[in-house]
Design a protein around this motif. Structure first.
Motif, mmCIF file in Angstrom:
data_model
loop_
_atom_site.group_PDB
_atom_site.id
_atom_site.type_symbol
_atom_site.label_atom_id
_atom_site.label_comp_id
_atom_site.label_asym_id
_atom_site.label_seq_id
_atom_site.Cartn_x
_atom_site.Cartn_y
_atom_site.Cartn_z
ATOM 1 N N LEU A 139 4.493 -9.192 85.414
ATOM 2 C CA LEU A 139 3.412 -9.000 84.447
ATOM 3 C C LEU A 139 2.441 -10.186 84.488
ATOM 4 C CD1 LEU A 139 2.066 -7.623 81.968
ATOM 5 C CD2 LEU A 139 3.683 -8.903 80.536
ATOM 6 N N TYR A 192 -1.542 -10.320 85.811
ATOM 7 C CA TYR A 192 -2.559 -10.848 84.894
ATOM 8 C C TYR A 192 -3.351 -11.971 85.563
ATOM 9 C CZ TYR A 192 -4.467 -12.945 80.604
ATOM 10 O OH TYR A 192 -5.298 -13.462 79.634
ATOM 11 N N ASP A 250 9.687 -4.955 74.845
ATOM 12 C CA ASP A 250 8.307 -5.349 75.070
ATOM 13 C C ASP A 250 8.222 -6.847 75.279
ATOM 14 O OD1 ASP A 250 7.244 -6.572 72.183
ATOM 15 O OD2 ASP A 250 8.866 -5.137 71.989
ATOM 16 N N SER A 297 2.853 -6.229 76.304
ATOM 17 C CA SER A 297 3.133 -5.111 77.206
ATOM 18 C C SER A 297 4.548 -4.625 76.962
ATOM 19 C CB SER A 297 2.987 -5.553 78.667
ATOM 20 O OG SER A 297 3.466 -4.571 79.560
ATOM 21 N N ASP A 298 4.796 -3.351 77.228
ATOM 22 C CA ASP A 298 6.177 -2.877 77.240
ATOM 23 C C ASP A 298 6.772 -3.167 78.618
ATOM 24 O OD1 ASP A 298 6.422 0.111 78.746
ATOM 25 O OD2 ASP A 298 4.417 -0.532 78.164
ATOM 26 N N MET A 353 5.045 -1.632 81.544
ATOM 27 C CA MET A 353 3.611 -1.903 81.640
ATOM 28 C C MET A 353 2.789 -0.629 81.469
ATOM 29 S SD MET A 353 2.068 -4.654 84.371
ATOM 30 C CE MET A 353 0.793 -3.727 85.181
ATOM 31 N N VAL A 403 -1.039 -2.451 78.353
ATOM 32 C CA VAL A 403 -1.117 -3.906 78.263
ATOM 33 C C VAL A 403 -2.331 -4.252 77.411
ATOM 34 C CG1 VAL A 403 -1.325 -6.080 79.508
ATOM 35 C CG2 VAL A 403 -0.074 -4.168 80.540
ATOM 36 N N TYR A 421 1.189 7.144 80.709
ATOM 37 C CA TYR A 421 1.137 6.652 79.333
ATOM 38 C C TYR A 421 1.418 7.758 78.325
ATOM 39 C CZ TYR A 421 -0.715 4.968 74.920
ATOM 40 O OH TYR A 421 -0.856 4.634 73.599
#
Length: 356
Positions: A171, A175, A210, A228-229, A232, A235, A252
């Motif tokens: 993650l 990013y 998360d 985020s979970d 992802m 986010v 989603y």
């Protein structure tokens, strides 16, 4: 170093890897791979992920990233590494041109959420700095890692029985590839830090699965949150009163149905923003069509029975300005009221002044 010179240097580096341009480029399939010792005991795991979706993070998230983690005899993670995967032109199937490690205190702090939020900073590497890792694919369900570390190097075998989630390093890596490119192009770039936060109240919206990260990158006196979970699916970046949605996964809708099924409200404003997003996804998807849509909290008030209501504007950046798409009232009792358009017809309660 200018961008053009950096590109030339990186191209030259890739060419030095090329022993034969006839080798067919390949990718490992997403999933979990396991490295075991001669007795069959797990020594390390590999997570190969690619999350399809939309948003500013999409180009980074859609590409393969690989996380390796070594474990001890008790199954505790002792070292983590994440990298990208660039298909090779040489004897290697693929190369990790940039990534980072979490070891020692940084690793411990990345796994710890206490009231003082211990900081951690990834130990980054890059081909720009003459440091890379390699991956070979000797078979359809096997990946060989090299140049990673003594504990992480070796052969990993695909295990379809294990859940492939988006690791915390993956993650952060996605990013940074979008928002902090200079971390991998300039060794002397400000590195900042992260801190993991957890709150038992967050279990209300995804059974606690998360990540909530405090981000300070590059380092300043301020920080913001990245949420985020574990898959992802969604986010969100939270800065002061604004919430921006950096990535929304293609699946989603399926996640939303399960994660929010029993949600009954929260006193956490970021949780209610996530709840509002899924409400729009189901009831007003037209408001989510344009990229860049974000929320801004403009007011809040407390009513009877300790019910707190937040007023949130739904905004779209356009030509250096903002277009208001609608206004929503979100309560800590799990309700949403929505008005589309630039004008809000909601009546706010009058604020009581002090009697003279």
């Amino acid at each position: 170093m200018k961008a053009s010179r950096i590109l030339i240097a990186l191209t030259a580096f890739l060419m030095t890897l090329a022993l034969s341009v006839s080798v067919f480029a390949a990718q490992p399939k997403p999933g979990v791979y396991v490295k075991r010792d001669s007795t069959g005991k797990t020594e390390a795991r590999m997570y190969v992920i690619s999350r399809l979706g939309k948003g500013p993070l999409a180009s980074a998230a859609n590409e393969l990233s690989i996380t390796l983690e070594a474990v001890d005899a008790q199954g505790n993670v002792t070292e983590q590494m994440v990298s990208d995967y660039v298909e090779g032109l040489a004897a290697v199937a693929g190369t990790g041109l940039e990534g980072f490690y979490l070891t020692g205190e940084n690793l411990r702090n990345s796994q710890t959420a206490t009231p003082d939020h211990p900081h951690f900073s990834p130990e980054r590497f890059s081909a720009f700095w003459a440091r890379h890792v390699e991956y070979n694919l000797p078979g359809p369900d096997r990946v060989v890692a090299r140049r990673c570390s003594e504990k992480l190097d070796g052969t990993y075998v695909y295990d379809g029985s294990l859940e492939c989630y988006v690791t915390l390093p993956a993650l952060i890596f996605n990013y940074e590839r979008t928002y902090c490119r200079n971390q991998y192009e300039n060794r002397n770039a400000p590195k900042g830090y992260y801190a993991l936060a957890r709150d038992p109240n967050r279990s209300a919206y995804h059974t606690g699965s998360d990540y909530v990260l405090q981000v300070n990158n590059p380092p300043r006196e301020e920080h913001w949150d990245l949420i985020s979970d574990y898959q992802m699916n969604l986010v969100m970046e939270t800065r002061n009163t604004e919430n921006r949605f950096l990535f929304v996964g293609n699946d989603y809708s399926r996640w939303s149905e399960g994660a929010w099924y029993s949600f009954s409200g929260s006193d956490l404003t970021d949780v209610n923003s996530l709840f509002l997003y899924q409400h729009l996804f189901r009831n007003a998807p037209d408001l989510l069509e344009k990229p860049g849509m974000f929320f801004r909290q403009t007011d809040s008030w407390k009513g009877k029975a300790d019910v707190v209501t937040w007023e949130i504007e739904i905004l779209q950046p356009e030509n250096g300005a903002e277009t208001k798409l609608g206004t929503a009232l979100v309560g800590n009792h799990g309700t949403v009221m929505l008005e589309k358009g630039a004008e809000s017809k909601f009546k706010k309660p009058k604020k009581k002044g002090k009697k003279k």
